[in-house]
Design a protein around this motif. Structure first.
Motif, PDB file in Angstrom:
ATOM      1  N   GLY A 172       0.666  -1.232  -0.058  1.00  0.00           N
ATOM      2  CA  GLY A 172      -0.076  -0.044   0.048  1.00  0.00           C
ATOM      3  C   GLY A 172       0.773   1.327  -0.091  1.00  0.00           C
ATOM      4  N   GLU A 173       0.212   2.312   0.646  1.00  0.00           N
ATOM      5  CA  GLU A 173       1.033   3.502   0.796  1.00  0.00           C
ATOM      6  C   GLU A 173       2.263   3.397   1.667  1.00  0.00           C
ATOM      7  OE1 GLU A 173      -0.132   6.436  -0.571  1.00  0.00           O
ATOM      8  OE2 GLU A 173      -1.584   5.181  -1.428  1.00  0.00           O
ATOM      9  N   PRO A 174       3.319   4.247   1.356  1.00  0.00           N
ATOM     10  CA  PRO A 174       4.378   4.110   2.045  1.00  0.00           C
ATOM     11  C   PRO A 174       4.299   4.142   3.675  1.00  0.00           C
ATOM     12  CG  PRO A 174       4.551   6.058   0.483  1.00  0.00           C
ATOM     13  CD  PRO A 174       3.113   5.570   0.470  1.00  0.00           C
ATOM     14  N   ILE A 175       5.060   3.353   4.195  1.00  0.00           N
ATOM     15  CA  ILE A 175       4.765   3.225   5.563  1.00  0.00           C
ATOM     16  C   ILE A 175       5.561   4.277   6.226  1.00  0.00           C
ATOM     17  CG2 ILE A 175       5.552   1.403   7.427  1.00  0.00           C
ATOM     18  CD1 ILE A 175       5.159  -0.695   5.179  1.00  0.00           C
ATOM     19  N   PRO A 176       5.091   4.695   7.337  1.00  0.00           N
ATOM     20  CA  PRO A 176       5.363   5.769   7.975  1.00  0.00           C
ATOM     21  C   PRO A 176       6.786   5.268   8.755  1.00  0.00           C
ATOM     22  CG  PRO A 176       3.278   5.326   8.839  1.00  0.00           C
ATOM     23  CD  PRO A 176       3.598   4.309   7.987  1.00  0.00           C
ATOM     24  N   GLY A 177       7.807   6.518   8.660  1.00  0.00           N
ATOM     25  CA  GLY A 177       9.048   6.046   9.232  1.00  0.00           C
ATOM     26  C   GLY A 177       9.264   5.921  10.692  1.00  0.00           C
ATOM     27  N   SER A 178       8.032   6.451  11.602  1.00  0.00           N
ATOM     28  CA  SER A 178       8.118   6.036  12.946  1.00  0.00           C
ATOM     29  C   SER A 178       6.388   6.400  13.409  1.00  0.00           C
ATOM     30  CB  SER A 178       8.771   7.193  13.725  1.00  0.00           C
ATOM     31  OG  SER A 178       8.289   8.346  13.644  1.00  0.00           O
ATOM     32  N   GLU A 179       6.075   5.442  14.536  1.00  0.00           N
ATOM     33  CA  GLU A 179       4.937   5.686  14.990  1.00  0.00           C
ATOM     34  C   GLU A 179       4.867   5.415  16.435  1.00  0.00           C
ATOM     35  OE1 GLU A 179       1.565   3.241  12.407  1.00  0.00           O
ATOM     36  OE2 GLU A 179       3.422   2.356  11.982  1.00  0.00           O
ATOM     37  N   HIS A 180       3.925   6.182  17.120  1.00  0.00           N
ATOM     38  CA  HIS A 180       3.628   5.925  18.364  1.00  0.00           C
ATOM     39  C   HIS A 180       2.114   5.664  18.991  1.00  0.00           C
ATOM     40  CE1 HIS A 180       4.503   7.788  22.901  1.00  0.00           C
ATOM     41  NE2 HIS A 180       3.797   6.566  22.737  1.00  0.00           N
TER      42      HIS A 180
END
Ligand SMILES: C[S@@+](CC[C@H](N)C(=O)[O-])C[C@H]1O[C@@H](n2cnc3c(N)ncnc32)[C@H](O)[C@@H]1O
Length: 440
Positions: free
Chosen positions: A353-361
């Motif tokens: 899918g869409e680009p995966i976020p570089g970081s997530e919290h």
């Protein structure tokens, strides 16, 4: 002075370990007839025996000047340099020693040790392996070779390829989605197992492997299985591959198992994103297509004994617990965790899918499914290949072998929980690492 007699006397002293007397006599001969290699060599040996490293070095260097191929001289120059802390110069001397005396197992072993001290693991392994070919019962070399192999080949490789459910999931997905004539790009071939499955399904496979000796061995495995004409192994990071070189065109299928125990630390997100951008056709099939981090509350007596201490032999050791890291990994069969809740997925990654976020919290909660003593949030990984083929390495399911180790994220102290009680957590990833913590 009768040089021959004095030399014979010096040798007698040397053989009896009377180093100072031997040194004095060799020095007298050396003064009377400077530069004789046999004399400076023996003088060097007695200086070395007395740990007089500077003069020993100078003396061996004079021997080498008089006779550059004098047996053992470069080796001893290397030893003296090592003792003097001049590691790079010592390595050069050991290299020269191996060049002059390629059949000397000890010389090769010393060169291997010098390389290892400088963290040149690959060449160190080459040298120690040559030393063992010359002298198979060289036990010091066996020990060094084993240490180097451990350093070079992560020990999860073998249990990983013996993980039948993992292999079966890949095989089922490959059989369902790889078609004859496809060009498959694999990232990270390891033993070549998945590349061979894809070749067997009729594809032409280009597979890359970052580690040179693993790439070389994969080629041998693939040749032994008669699939060299269908699979090209390239020793490179996927991010350095180019279309038009070994990869003749953009690939139809991306195959990879660069999934770490925490899912991310083998850098699957940037590797797949890069391949999609440069190396795949736009509608390429991606195996696995999705995956993520899964967790559940965990308890169990054996697990607790690996994570917390307390009353022991009549003493209270609980103050020791604060030293322990809040995140550890253990083989599930060793620590025998017991699930205290249903699983939850704090992070899911869709590679199609869409680009995966570089970081997530994210913050999430988990209700206890049963009364018990919660000693950790257990974490494992799941994969989804599409078409109903999935895999997870839950630590609560017995498996004979796995390269993955579940993570156990610890509360400050064991928590007594009752069924329905809700615990809260933070979950963080930065693209490479995952962190899970109990919220106060
Ligand atoms: C977990 S192993 C999987 C091996 C094999 N595909 C299997 O599933 O049995 C991953 C391998 O990929 C290599 N690797 C990881 N990231 C890579 C990359 N971006 N490019 C090339 N090789 C990579 C590692 O050195 C390791 O040998």
């Amino acid at each position: 002075m009768d040089l021959n007699r004095t030399f014979a006397q010096a040798v007698t002293h040397q053989n009896e370990g009377r180093w100072a007397e031997a040194e004095a006599l060799y020095r007298r001969i050396d003064k009377a007839r400077p530069g004789m290699a046999a004399v400076t060599w023996n003088l060097g040996v007695v200086l070395k025996a007395q740990e007089k490293w500077e003069p020993a070095l100078a003396t061996f260097e004079r021997t080498a000047k008089a006779d550059p191929s004098f047996r053992g001289v470069n080796f001893n120059i290397g030893l003296c340099l090592q003792k003097l802390g001049r590691m790079a110069d010592a390595t050069t001397a050991f290299e020269k020693s191996v060049e002059v005396e390629p059949d000397d197992a000890v010389g090769r072993f010393n060169l291997a040790s010098a390389y290892r001290d400088q963290n040149k693991v690959e060449v160190a392994l080459e040298q120690v392996t040559s030393a063992l070919a010359l002298k198979p019962d060289f036990v010091e070399a066996q020990l060094l070779q084993s240490k180097l192999r451990t350093q070079m080949l992560p020990l999860w490789h073998v249990p990983m390829v013996n993980d039948a459910p993992r292999n079966d999931a890949y095989e089922a997905a490959i059989k369902a989605q790889v078609r004859p004539g496809d060009l498959v790009l694999e990232i990270g071939t390891g033993s070549g197992l998945l590349a061979m499955m894809a070749a067997q399904a009729g594809a032409q496979v280009v597979t890359c492997e970052a580690v040179p000796w693993i790439a070389e061995t994969a080629r041998a495995v693939i040749a032994a299985n008669g699939l060299s004409d269908r699979i090209t192994v390239v020793n490179t990071l996927s991010t350095a591959l180019q279309v038009g070189d070994v990869l003749p065109r953009r690939a139809d299928v991306l195959l990879s198992e660069i999934v770490a125990s925490d899912f991310l630390s083998e850098r699957i997100i940037p590797a797949v994103a890069d391949a999609r951008a440069r190396l795949l056709v736009p509608d390429a099939r991606i195996l696995p297509a999705r995956g993520g981090v899964r967790c559940a509350l965990a308890g169990g007596d054996v697990l607790e004994k690996h994570l917390f201490t307390g009353p022991t032999s009549g003493f209270d050791l609980s103050a020791f617990n604060h030293l322990y890291p809040r995140s550890v990994r253990y083989d599930a069969r060793l620590v025998q965790p017991v699930a205290l809740s249903a699983p939850v997925d704090p992070f899911s990654f869709d590679f199609t899918g869409e680009p995966i976020p570089g970081s997530e919290h994210v913050r999430f909660t988990l209700p206890a499914g049963t009364d018990g003593r919660c000693v950790a949030l257990a974490q494992w990984v799941w994969l989804d290949f599409g078409g109903g083929v999935t895999f997870e390495n839950s630590p609560f399911i017995d498996s004979p072998a796995s390269g993955w180790q579940p993570g156990f994220y610890l509360p400050d102290r064991p928590l007594t929980v009752t069924r329905g009680q809700v615990l809260a957590f933070d979950a963080l990833h930065d693209g490479y690492n995952v962190w899970l913590s109990f919220r106060p």
